[in-house]
Design a protein around this motif. Structure first.
Motif, PDB file in Angstrom:
ATOM      1  N   TYR A 169       0.893  -1.254   0.400  1.00 20.38           N
ATOM      2  CA  TYR A 169       0.220  -0.575  -0.358  1.00 20.38           C
ATOM      3  C   TYR A 169       0.880   1.299   0.181  1.00 20.38           C
ATOM      4  CZ  TYR A 169      -3.298   3.637   1.846  1.00 20.38           C
ATOM      5  OH  TYR A 169      -4.216   4.591   1.597  1.00 20.38           O
ATOM      6  N   GLN A 170       2.183   1.401   0.376  1.00 20.73           N
ATOM      7  CA  GLN A 170       3.297   2.616   0.847  1.00 20.73           C
ATOM      8  C   GLN A 170       4.194   2.496  -0.208  1.00 20.73           C
ATOM      9  OE1 GLN A 170       4.336   2.627   5.063  1.00 20.73           O
ATOM     10  NE2 GLN A 170       2.494   1.143   5.624  1.00 20.73           N
ATOM     11  N   TRP A 171       4.066   1.857  -1.284  1.00 23.14           N
ATOM     12  CA  TRP A 171       4.511   1.563  -2.583  1.00 23.14           C
ATOM     13  C   TRP A 171       3.980   2.870  -2.908  1.00 23.14           C
ATOM     14  CZ3 TRP A 171       8.099  -2.574  -2.793  1.00 23.14           C
ATOM     15  CH2 TRP A 171       8.694  -2.211  -4.245  1.00 23.14           C
ATOM     16  N   PRO A 172       5.218   4.014  -3.415  1.00 20.99           N
ATOM     17  CA  PRO A 172       4.999   4.854  -4.222  1.00 20.99           C
ATOM     18  C   PRO A 172       3.665   4.887  -5.435  1.00 20.99           C
ATOM     19  CG  PRO A 172       7.570   4.880  -3.366  1.00 20.99           C
ATOM     20  CD  PRO A 172       6.891   3.247  -3.467  1.00 20.99           C
ATOM     21  N   GLY A 173       2.790   5.866  -5.556  1.00 18.56           N
ATOM     22  CA  GLY A 173       1.926   5.366  -6.406  1.00 18.56           C
ATOM     23  C   GLY A 173       0.945   5.053  -6.467  1.00 18.56           C
ATOM     24  N   VAL A 174       1.267   3.574  -4.950  1.00 20.21           N
ATOM     25  CA  VAL A 174      -0.363   2.599  -5.273  1.00 20.21           C
ATOM     26  C   VAL A 174      -1.217   3.428  -4.319  1.00 20.21           C
ATOM     27  CG1 VAL A 174      -0.846   0.313  -4.419  1.00 20.21           C
ATOM     28  CG2 VAL A 174       1.898   1.021  -5.799  1.00 20.21           C
TER      29      VAL A 174
END
Length: 326
Positions: free
Chosen positions: A278-283
């Motif tokens: 969820y915290q992955w950039p853009g997700v």
């Protein structure tokens, strides 16, 4: 939930009587591929080259299958090149609609049509089958390229790299056997398993689905104790395919689909992994919990006939995930 029969819409729920109360998902009908030069892909016909502005993506923010395509669209730098139309979260007697009285809905950005089924009939006036998202539309040829999410994300992973310069690869060739095996295992028991449990109309059908679901979640918990991601040290397509199911698990599948032996947040490794995804950039920008909660509880009258929207647990998705040490 309905379907087209020879181009005519029928408001019909899935037929589970003929399968002993077991839910069986229908096969998608449009299976063409976008390729860098328009050559044929693994299925369908050729003539769909990767070009900016040529393709349009119809999605539901609530749907985990459509969510996969939104994630790959974001991660692969395709947002400026592929526009989207977002359907209303309520899927009632007319199926997916382009009503705009819910935050985040867009209407039909191409034709101004009222229903998603109109896109299917536009291609084939005698179309038959379920009207599903995602739908990838070709503006030049005026037809559907694909409505199979698993194949759309493979296209997005590499077909447009020459246009975008984005070389992120979630399906490296040397890992494809492992990725495909993981996808196959998780699709039957988890991705589609929650639906087989939730849409079952017999105790046997439910039992046959919910047991393997939690057996797989238990296996994943142990697997992620020793592996950074599903297929090793790098994020792959398999991670994103699982994520769109697990991010919905506690908000809807646990209670609404009776997948309630345990909450996802009771699995330390799975819970940390899901928060990391969820915290992955853009997700995070692709996750719309208002659409998710509204759709499932309001659309499935056979499960929730009074359409009561639950209060749901308060979840901190930005809590540190602690996965770096794995």
């Amino acid at each position: 939930m309905g379907q087209l029969v020879d181009g005519i819409w029928r408001d019909e729920w899935y037929d589970t009587e003929s399968t002993g109360g077991r839910f069986q998902r229908t096969v998608t009908a449009h299976r063409n591929w976008i390729t860098p030069d328009g050559s044929p892909g693994p299925s369908g016909e050729g003539g769909f080259p990767a070009e900016s502005g040529r393709y349009h993506l119809y999605v539901s923010y609530a749907c985990p299958w459509a969510h996969r395509t939104l994630i790959f669209r974001a991660l692969k730098g395709l947002v400026p090149h592929i526009d989207i139309s977002v359907v209303h979260p309520d899927m009632l007697s007319d199926g997916w609609t382009f009503a705009t009285d819910f935050p985040g809905t867009t209407g039909d950005g191409l034709f101004g049509l009222p229903f998603l089924r109109d896109i299917y009939v536009k291609v084939d006036p005698h179309a038959s089958g379920r009207v599903t998202v995602p739908v990838l539309w070709d503006n030049i040829r005026g037809r559907i390229v694909s409505n199979e999410s698993a194949e759309i994300i493979r296209m997005f992973n590499s077909a447009f790299d020459g246009l975008t310069g984005n070389s992120a690869n979630f399906c490296p060739k040397d890992r494809l056997p492992q990725i495909d095996a993981m996808n196959e295992r998780l699709y039957g028991t988890v991705n589609n398993g929650v639906y087989k449990a939730g849409f079952a109309t017999s105790q046997a059908g439910y039992d046959e689905a919910v047991g393997p679901l939690f057996q797989t979640l238990d296996w994943l918990e142990g697997h992620l104790a020793a592996s950074r991601y599903l297929c090793g040290a790098q994020v792959t397509e398999a991670d994103w395919r699982l994520f769109t199911t697990l991010v919905r698990f506690d908000p809807v599948y646990h209670t609404h689909f009776k997948c309630n032996r345990a909450w996802l947040r009771e699995y330390p490794n799975l819970w940390g992994w899901t928060r990391e995804m969820y915290q992955w950039p853009g997700v995070a920008e692709t996750v719309h919990f208002d659409h998710i909660v509204r759709h499932y509880h309001y659309s499935h009258a056979t499960i929730n006939p009074y359409r009561i929207i639950p209060i749901n647990p308060v979840i901190d998705w930005l809590e540190p995930h602690g996965r770096e040490a794995v």
